[in-house]
Design a protein around this motif. Structure first.
Motif, PDB file in Angstrom:
ATOM      1  N   GLY A 140       0.783  -1.227   0.000  1.00  0.00           N
ATOM      2  CA  GLY A 140       0.000   0.000   0.000  1.00  0.00           C
ATOM      3  C   GLY A 140       0.806   1.264   0.000  1.00  0.00           C
ATOM      4  N   VAL A 141       1.806   1.373   0.881  1.00  0.00           N
ATOM      5  CA  VAL A 141       2.545   2.630   1.019  1.00  0.00           C
ATOM      6  C   VAL A 141       4.038   2.455   0.754  1.00  0.00           C
ATOM      7  N   ILE A 142       4.671   1.484   1.389  1.00  0.00           N
ATOM      8  CA  ILE A 142       6.127   1.372   1.319  1.00  0.00           C
ATOM      9  C   ILE A 142       6.610   1.203  -0.117  1.00  0.00           C
ATOM     10  N   GLY A 143       6.065   0.252  -0.833  1.00  0.00           N
ATOM     11  CA  GLY A 143       6.485   0.042  -2.216  1.00  0.00           C
ATOM     12  C   GLY A 143       5.774   0.947  -3.189  1.00  0.00           C
ATOM     13  N   GLU A 144       4.443   0.967  -3.100  1.00  0.00           N
ATOM     14  CA  GLU A 144       3.629   1.647  -4.103  1.00  0.00           C
ATOM     15  C   GLU A 144       3.776   3.166  -4.054  1.00  0.00           C
ATOM     16  N   ARG A 145       4.054   3.727  -2.891  1.00  0.00           N
ATOM     17  CA  ARG A 145       4.162   5.181  -2.789  1.00  0.00           C
ATOM     18  C   ARG A 145       5.598   5.636  -2.547  1.00  0.00           C
ATOM     19  N   PHE A 210       2.272  -3.927  -9.423  1.00  0.00           N
ATOM     20  CA  PHE A 210       1.974  -2.494  -9.497  1.00  0.00           C
ATOM     21  C   PHE A 210       3.253  -1.700  -9.729  1.00  0.00           C
ATOM     22  N   MET A 211       4.284  -1.999  -8.950  1.00  0.00           N
ATOM     23  CA  MET A 211       5.528  -1.256  -9.092  1.00  0.00           C
ATOM     24  C   MET A 211       6.140  -1.446 -10.476  1.00  0.00           C
ATOM     25  N   CYS A 212       6.184  -2.682 -10.950  1.00  0.00           N
ATOM     26  CA  CYS A 212       6.794  -2.940 -12.256  1.00  0.00           C
ATOM     27  C   CYS A 212       6.007  -2.267 -13.371  1.00  0.00           C
ATOM     28  N   GLU A 213       4.674  -2.292 -13.287  1.00  0.00           N
ATOM     29  CA  GLU A 213       3.884  -1.636 -14.325  1.00  0.00           C
ATOM     30  C   GLU A 213       4.163  -0.139 -14.357  1.00  0.00           C
ATOM     31  N   GLY A 260      16.675 -12.854 -16.734  1.00  0.00           N
ATOM     32  CA  GLY A 260      17.468 -13.740 -15.906  1.00  0.00           C
ATOM     33  C   GLY A 260      18.082 -13.103 -14.686  1.00  0.00           C
ATOM     34  N   LYS A 261      17.814 -11.834 -14.425  1.00  0.00           N
ATOM     35  CA  LYS A 261      18.384 -11.134 -13.288  1.00  0.00           C
ATOM     36  C   LYS A 261      17.269 -10.641 -12.361  1.00  0.00           C
ATOM     37  N   GLN A 262      17.599 -10.507 -11.079  1.00  0.00           N
ATOM     38  CA  GLN A 262      16.647  -9.983 -10.111  1.00  0.00           C
ATOM     39  C   GLN A 262      16.519  -8.474 -10.304  1.00  0.00           C
ATOM     40  N   PHE A 263      15.294  -8.024 -10.613  1.00  0.00           N
ATOM     41  CA  PHE A 263      15.078  -6.589 -10.743  1.00  0.00           C
ATOM     42  C   PHE A 263      14.441  -6.004  -9.482  1.00  0.00           C
ATOM     43  N   LEU A 264      13.400  -6.657  -8.971  1.00  0.00           N
ATOM     44  CA  LEU A 264      12.714  -6.184  -7.761  1.00  0.00           C
ATOM     45  C   LEU A 264      12.620  -7.332  -6.779  1.00  0.00           C
ATOM     46  N   THR A 265      13.181  -7.157  -5.598  1.00  0.00           N
ATOM     47  CA  THR A 265      13.118  -8.159  -4.535  1.00  0.00           C
ATOM     48  C   THR A 265      12.330  -7.589  -3.368  1.00  0.00           C
ATOM     49  N   LEU A 266      11.344  -8.365  -2.927  1.00  0.00           N
ATOM     50  CA  LEU A 266      10.500  -7.968  -1.800  1.00  0.00           C
ATOM     51  C   LEU A 266      10.624  -9.037  -0.726  1.00  0.00           C
ATOM     52  N   ALA A 267      11.119  -8.656   0.447  1.00  0.00           N
ATOM     53  CA  ALA A 267      11.297  -9.594   1.554  1.00  0.00           C
ATOM     54  C   ALA A 267      10.453  -9.155   2.735  1.00  0.00           C
ATOM     55  N   ILE A 268       9.636 -10.070   3.249  1.00  0.00           N
ATOM     56  CA  ILE A 268       8.778  -9.816   4.405  1.00  0.00           C
ATOM     57  C   ILE A 268       9.237 -10.752   5.509  1.00  0.00           C
ATOM     58  N   PRO A 339      -3.821   4.347  -6.965  1.00  0.00           N
ATOM     59  CA  PRO A 339      -3.263   5.643  -6.560  1.00  0.00           C
ATOM     60  C   PRO A 339      -2.277   6.167  -7.589  1.00  0.00           C
ATOM     61  N   PRO A 340      -2.315   7.456  -7.867  1.00  0.00           N
ATOM     62  CA  PRO A 340      -1.380   8.031  -8.841  1.00  0.00           C
ATOM     63  C   PRO A 340       0.040   8.044  -8.288  1.00  0.00           C
ATOM     64  N   VAL A 341       1.002   7.922  -9.166  1.00  0.00           N
ATOM     65  CA  VAL A 341       2.419   8.000  -8.807  1.00  0.00           C
ATOM     66  C   VAL A 341       3.035   9.110  -9.648  1.00  0.00           C
ATOM     67  N   PHE A 342       3.644  10.084  -8.993  1.00  0.00           N
ATOM     68  CA  PHE A 342       4.204  11.213  -9.739  1.00  0.00           C
ATOM     69  C   PHE A 342       5.603  10.897 -10.258  1.00  0.00           C
ATOM     70  N   ALA A 343       5.767  10.942 -11.555  1.00  0.00           N
ATOM     71  CA  ALA A 343       7.049  10.913 -12.246  1.00  0.00           C
ATOM     72  C   ALA A 343       8.022   9.860 -11.737  1.00  0.00           C
ATOM     73  N   PRO A 344       7.623   8.577 -11.697  1.00  0.00           N
ATOM     74  CA  PRO A 344       8.599   7.562 -11.312  1.00  0.00           C
ATOM     75  C   PRO A 344       9.598   7.334 -12.443  1.00  0.00           C
ATOM     76  N   PHE A 345      10.673   6.604 -12.137  1.00  0.00           N
ATOM     77  CA  PHE A 345      11.585   6.166 -13.191  1.00  0.00           C
ATOM     78  C   PHE A 345      10.807   5.346 -14.208  1.00  0.00           C
ATOM     79  N   ARG A 346      11.106   5.516 -15.480  1.00  0.00           N
ATOM     80  CA  ARG A 346      10.500   4.696 -16.534  1.00  0.00           C
ATOM     81  C   ARG A 346      11.611   4.140 -17.397  1.00  0.00           C
ATOM     82  N   LEU A 347      11.574   2.833 -17.612  1.00  0.00           N
ATOM     83  CA  LEU A 347      12.631   2.175 -18.370  1.00  0.00           C
ATOM     84  C   LEU A 347      12.804   2.789 -19.752  1.00  0.00           C
ATOM     85  N   GLU A 348      11.674   3.097 -20.396  1.00  0.00           N
ATOM     86  CA  GLU A 348      11.764   3.622 -21.763  1.00  0.00           C
ATOM     87  C   GLU A 348      12.301   5.036 -21.817  1.00  0.00           C
TER      88      GLU A 348
END
Length: 351
Positions: A140-145, A210-213, A260-268, A339-348
């Motif tokens: 909800g907040v830590i990753g997405e925002r 959500f984050m990857c999209e 073949g590489k780890q791009f996003l790792t989420l550990a709980i 929820p909207p995300v302002f100007a995140p990094f975009r691969l393209e």
């Protein structure tokens, strides 16, 4: 002045009571309904359950009664349960009845599970001209925002890791600690393939997707990398006793793989032994961006200093995003709110 927003509260566990008190205490909100699961709570005034003055709203186990109370929005805070889909029917029924729903029990990004699940909720919203929003702190907040906002400083972004380390000793609910969290289980029962790992895979896949999209990343697969740690000694915690040799710590971990590489790792990581060498002194959340620049962000909760407070910082930070979202969800278009995300990094758009 405009009329208060009509709000109903669903469930009164640790998070639900915190949300309930938040509704009662805000003059811009009017509590109109309270749904409970327990016969012992049904028939009691909401104020009594929330340790507040009487409200005139009587707790009920009748869903139709909640619908008849005509809330503009309902804060849905039941316990997360196995299977992940346990609350689907209730959510769709409320949405079809024209009630906007904010839930803290998942449903942060149904599209993560494919078009069929997304369509189920979207169709219920369409029939009721309503909106669904899943929110909490993580997901909800830590990753997405927070993490996504931080990527907006990146010129290059190679990898993201998010670690959550939670001292779980204060979890008061035995069913949640032992059934939903898996504490006290034989370690061999949590081998990564059972209903409990599946529950968390469904929940946290929504953060990953959500984050990857939003980052313009298409991952090839999500690979699990779980570990459980047996308690060294018998532990007496808020929920009860955990025998030595049974599960005292769970580490749920997933990697979104790209080429073949780890791009996003989420550990709980939830532990009943926070003094173990591998956990002692660690931040509650650490977000690490590898790239240009390399960035580490940490987030820690401070428990209330009021000796009369029965509410933990974790309860505040989970209920808070739901309460803050009330006006925004009412104003949102029909459908699943993202929820909207302002100007995140975009691969393209990278250099």
């Amino acid at each position: 002045m405009s009329d208060p927003i009509r709000v109903a509260q669903w469930a009164t566990g640790a998070i639900g009571k915190t949300a309930l008190r938040g509704i009662i205490d805000r003059p811009d909100l009017e509590l109109v309904g309270l749904y409970v699961y327990s016969d012992a709570k049904a028939g009691r005034d909401a104020g009594d359950i929330a340790r507040r003055a009487p409200t005139g709203v009587i707790a009920t186990r009748d869903v139709d009664e909640i619908i008849r109370s005509r809330p503009q929005v309902l804060i849905h805070s039941p316990r997360l349960q196995i299977p992940y889909e346990r609350h689907d029917d209730d959510l769709c029924r409320l949405l079809r009845a024209g009630i906007n729903v904010i839930t803290t029990a998942g449903q942060h990004f149904p599209r993560a599970h494919g078009t069929e699940r997304e369509h189920m909720f979207a169709q219920a919203c369409k029939e009721g001209d309503s909106t669904l929003f899943g929110v909490g702190v993580s997901p909800g907040v830590i990753g997405e925002r927070l993490a996504l906002a931080l990527t907006g400083t990146s010129i290059e972004l190679d990898r993201i890791t998010i670690d959550e380390v939670l001292d779980a000793r204060g979890m008061p609910d035995p069913d949640f600690a032992f059934t939903v969290m898996g504490m006290g289980s034989p370690p061999e029962e949590l081998d990564g393939t059972g209903p409990l790992p599946s529950l968390y895979a469904s929940l946290y896949l929504e953060t990953i997707a959500f984050m990857c999209e939003r980052l313009g990343i298409t991952y090839d697969e999500v690979v699990s990398d779980h570990r459980v740690v047996a308690a060294r000694t018998d532990l007496d915690v808020a929920a009860g006793r955990i025998a030595a040799g049974t599960v005292g710590t769970t580490e749920w971990r997933w990697h979104a793989m790209v080429d073949g590489k780890q791009f996003l790792t989420l550990a709980i990581i939830w532990t009943m032994e926070p003094d173990r060498e591998e956990y002692a002194g660690r931040d509650q959340w650490e977000v690490h961006l590898y790239g240009k620049p390399e960035i580490v962000m940490t987030v820690n909760l401070v428990e209330p200093q009021d000796p009369n407070s029965r509410t933990t910082a974790g309860q505040f930070i989970t209920a808070g995003p739901a309460l803050r979202a009330v006006e925004h969800v009412i104003a949102a278009p029909t459908g699943i709110f993202e929820p909207p995300v302002f100007a995140p990094f975009r691969l393209e758009h990278s250099a």
